[in-house]
Design an enzyme around this catalytic site. Structure first.
Site, PDB file in Angstrom:
ATOM      1  N   HIS A  45       0.863  -1.198   0.000  1.00 48.61           N
ATOM      2  CA  HIS A  45       0.000   0.000   0.000  1.00 48.61           C
ATOM      3  C   HIS A  45       0.893   1.241   0.000  1.00 48.61           C
ATOM      4  CE1 HIS A  45      -3.331   2.595   0.521  1.00 48.61           C
ATOM      5  NE2 HIS A  45      -3.628   2.391   1.794  1.00 48.61           N
ATOM      6  N   HIS A  71      -2.888  -1.993  -9.792  1.00 45.31           N
ATOM      7  CA  HIS A  71      -3.781  -1.308  -8.857  1.00 45.31           C
ATOM      8  C   HIS A  71      -5.064  -2.120  -8.719  1.00 45.31           C
ATOM      9  CE1 HIS A  71      -6.101   1.864  -6.917  1.00 45.31           C
ATOM     10  NE2 HIS A  71      -4.938   2.392  -6.633  1.00 45.31           N
ATOM     11  N   ASP A 131       2.670   5.442  -6.961  1.00 50.67           N
ATOM     12  CA  ASP A 131       3.953   5.270  -6.268  1.00 50.67           C
ATOM     13  C   ASP A 131       5.144   5.130  -7.196  1.00 50.67           C
ATOM     14  OD1 ASP A 131       1.863   3.578  -4.180  1.00 50.67           O
ATOM     15  OD2 ASP A 131       3.164   5.181  -3.441  1.00 50.67           O
TER      16      ASP A 131
END
Ligand code: SDX
Length: 389
Positions: free
Chosen positions: A229, A268, A324
Site C-alpha cells: 500500500h 492497482h 507510487d
C-alpha cells in the site's frame, strides 16, 4: 456479500459503504474529489484548499479559506509530552512507527477526544490532525537524523513550514525554493484521498466503533505502512537501485514474469488503466529536477515503464504505473530518506481519512463494521480424549 452462494476471492471488493467524497473510474483512469477532476485541482489549488473541499464538500470562499488556514496554522504545535514520547524511540525507529504511535497518543491528550457528536468538536479534532501531522513527521525525521527538532514557523505556508521543520539548519539549502514548495503541494493534493483503499477502509472500520478520530487515523497509518500500500514508493526506489542500469531491465522483467517478485509501483486494485496521479507526478519530476538536478534513477524508471507497457504480461493483466512509481524519485531528489516516503503519503492522505471518517460518523444508517465470512473449517464434532489423538 449477498447470499454467499459464490465465493469471490476478492470478496473484500463488495460494497462496504456509501460515500460522496471521491469518485474513481478505474477503466477510464478518472479521479475526482467531490466532483472536481484531480488534474484541475493539482494545477489550480493548494493542499489546504483541497483539504477544506474534502471535509466540507465545496470549495471555500476567500473568507472560509482564510479562517481555515488560520485555524490549521494555529494548531501546528505539539504538546511537549508528545515530543518527549518521540525522543524515547530508538535512534533508528522507522518514522511510520513513530507517526502511528504519536497520533494514537494524541487521543490521550484531549479530554474531548471521544466526543465525536458535537460538530464544533469534530472541526477541532480534524483541524488538529491536519495541522500536527507535518510536525510529527518532521520531528520523526529529525529524530532519525539525530538533529534538534525544528518548531513550526506560523509565518510560513503549510508546505513551506513542513520543509522548514525538516531541513532548517541543514542541507539541502534549496528546500525553501518556491518550485519545491509547489511540487509538495501537488504531491499532497494527489495523495489526499482515494475512495475505499486499504488504509481508508481501516479508518472507517475502526471509526465505525465510535472511537476517537486520533485512534481511527492511527489505524489507517498502520495499514498504509505496508509495502503493498503506502510502502510501495519506498519499495520502488529499492527496486530501481537494485536493477542498477537499463541493461539489467530485461533480466528483471523475466524474474517478474516467473513470479519471483512484483514490479513495484505498477498495478492497482481499481485502476486497470494509467493512474491519473502517476501522469501528473511524472510531469512534476521535471519541475523538481530543474532545482535539484535529475535523479539518476529516472532513466531506469522511464525505460522500465516503456518496456512494461509494451509487454504482453503486463498489458494482459492491465498493469500500469500507479501513484507510487514516480513519487519516490521526487522525494529522493528532495533529499528525503526512503523511510520518510510513506510519512509523506500519510500527511497527504490525512484530509481524506478524516473526510471519510466524518461522513461515516454523521451517517445514522452506517453501522459498526462486521464483514461477513465464508466459513471453510470443520463443522460440529465431538471432543477427542488425549489417549485417542
Ligand atoms: C496504493 O487502493 C488504493 O487506492 C491504493 C492507492 C491509494 O491511493 O490509496 O492507490 C495507493 O496502494 C497503490 C498501489 C501500491 N502498491 C504497489 O505498487 C505494489 C505492487 N502492486 C501490486 O502488489 C498489486 O498491483 C496491488 C497490490 C496494487 C494490486 O494487487 P491485486 O489487486 O491483487 O492485483 P491484481 O489482482 O489486479 O493482479 C492481477 C495479476 C496477478 O497475476 P496472476 O495471478 O493473474 O498471474 O497481476 C499480477 C498479479 O500477481 N500483478 C503483478 C503486479 N500487480 C499485480 N505482477 C507484477 N507486478 C505487479 N506490480
Amino acid at each position: 456479500v449477498g447470499g454467499l452462494a459464490t465465493y469471490d476471492p476478492g470478496f473484500v471488493n463488495t460494497a462496504s459503504c456509501r460515500s460522496a467524497v471521491t469518485f474513481i473510474d478505474g477503466d477510464e483512469g478518472i479521479l475526482e474529489y467531490r466532483g472536481y477532476p484531480i488534474e484541475q485541482l493539482a494545477e489550480h489549488s493548494t493542499f489546504l484548499e483541497v483539504s477544506y473541499l474534502l471535509l466540507n464538500g465545496e470549495l471555500p470562499t476567500s473568507d472560509q479559506l482564510g479562517q481555515w488556514t488560520h485555524d490549521v496554522t494555529h494548531h501546528t504545535f505539539l504538546h511537549e509530552n508528545i515530543k518527549g514520547l518521540m525522543t524515547g524511540f530508538r535512534y533508528d525507529a522507522h518514522p511510520m512507527g513513530m507517526l502511528m504511535s504519536s497520533v494514537s497518543a494524541l487521543s490521550t491528550f484531549y479530554p474531548d477526544a471521544s466526543d465525536i457528536a458535537d460538530p464544533a468538536n469534530r472541526y477541532l479534532q480534524t483541524t488538529r490532525m491536519i495541522a500536527k501531522m507535518p510536525t510529527i513527521g518532521a520531528f520523526a525525521y529529525r529524530h532519525s537524523q539525530g538533529k534538534p527538532y525544528v518548531y513550526p514557523d506560523n509565518e510560513l505556508s503549510y508546505c513551506a513550514n513542513f520543509l522548514s521543520m525538516l531541513f532548517k539548519m541543514s542541507e539541502p539549502t534549496y528546500a525553501a525554493d518556491e518550485r519545491l514548495v509547489k511540487a509538495l503541494e501537488v504531491l499532497f493534493i494527489l495523495h489526499a484521498d482515494h475512495e475505499q483503499n486499504c488504509s481508508t477502509n481501516a479508518v472507517r472500520s475502526v471509526g465505525s466503533s465510535q472511537v476517537d478520530p486520533y485512534s481511527a487515523v492511527a489505524a489507517g497509518i498502520g495499514a498504509l505502512y505496508g509495502p503493498l500500500h503506502g510502502g510501495a514508493n519506498e519499495a520502488v526506489l529499492k527496486m530501481l537501485r537494485r536493477i542498477g542500469s537499463t541493461d539489467n531491465i530485461p533480466g528483471f522483467i523475466a524474474g517478474v514474469k516467473e513470479g519471483k517478485e512484483k514490479l513495484m509501483g505498477f498495478g492497482h486494485r481499481v485502476y486497470k488503466n494509467y493512474d491519473p496521479r502517476a501522469k501528473i507526478i511524472k510531469k512534476a519530476c521535471d519541475d523538481v529536477f530543474e532545482v535539484t538536478g535529475i535523479n539518476p534513477l529516472l532513466e531506469i524508471a522511464l525505460e522500465l515503464e516503456k518496456i512494461a507497457l509494451e509487454d504482453e504480461y503486463f498489458v494482459s493483466r492491465k498493469l500500469y504505473p500507479n501513484v507510487d512509481f514516480y513519487s519516490g524519485l521526487i522525494y529522493e531528489a528532495l533529499q528525503f530518506p526512503p523511510e520518510m516516503f510513506t510519512v509523506l503519503f500519510a500527511i497527504g492522505r490525512t484530509p481524506g481519512w478524516l473526510a471519510q471518517w466524518q461522513e461515516l460518523v454523521v451517517d445514522k444508517e452506517q453501522k459498526i463494521a462486521r464483514p461477513k465470512q465464508i466459513y471453510t473449517g470443520h463443522r460440529t464434532r465431538d471432543f477427542v480424549p488425549m489417549g485417542q489423538r
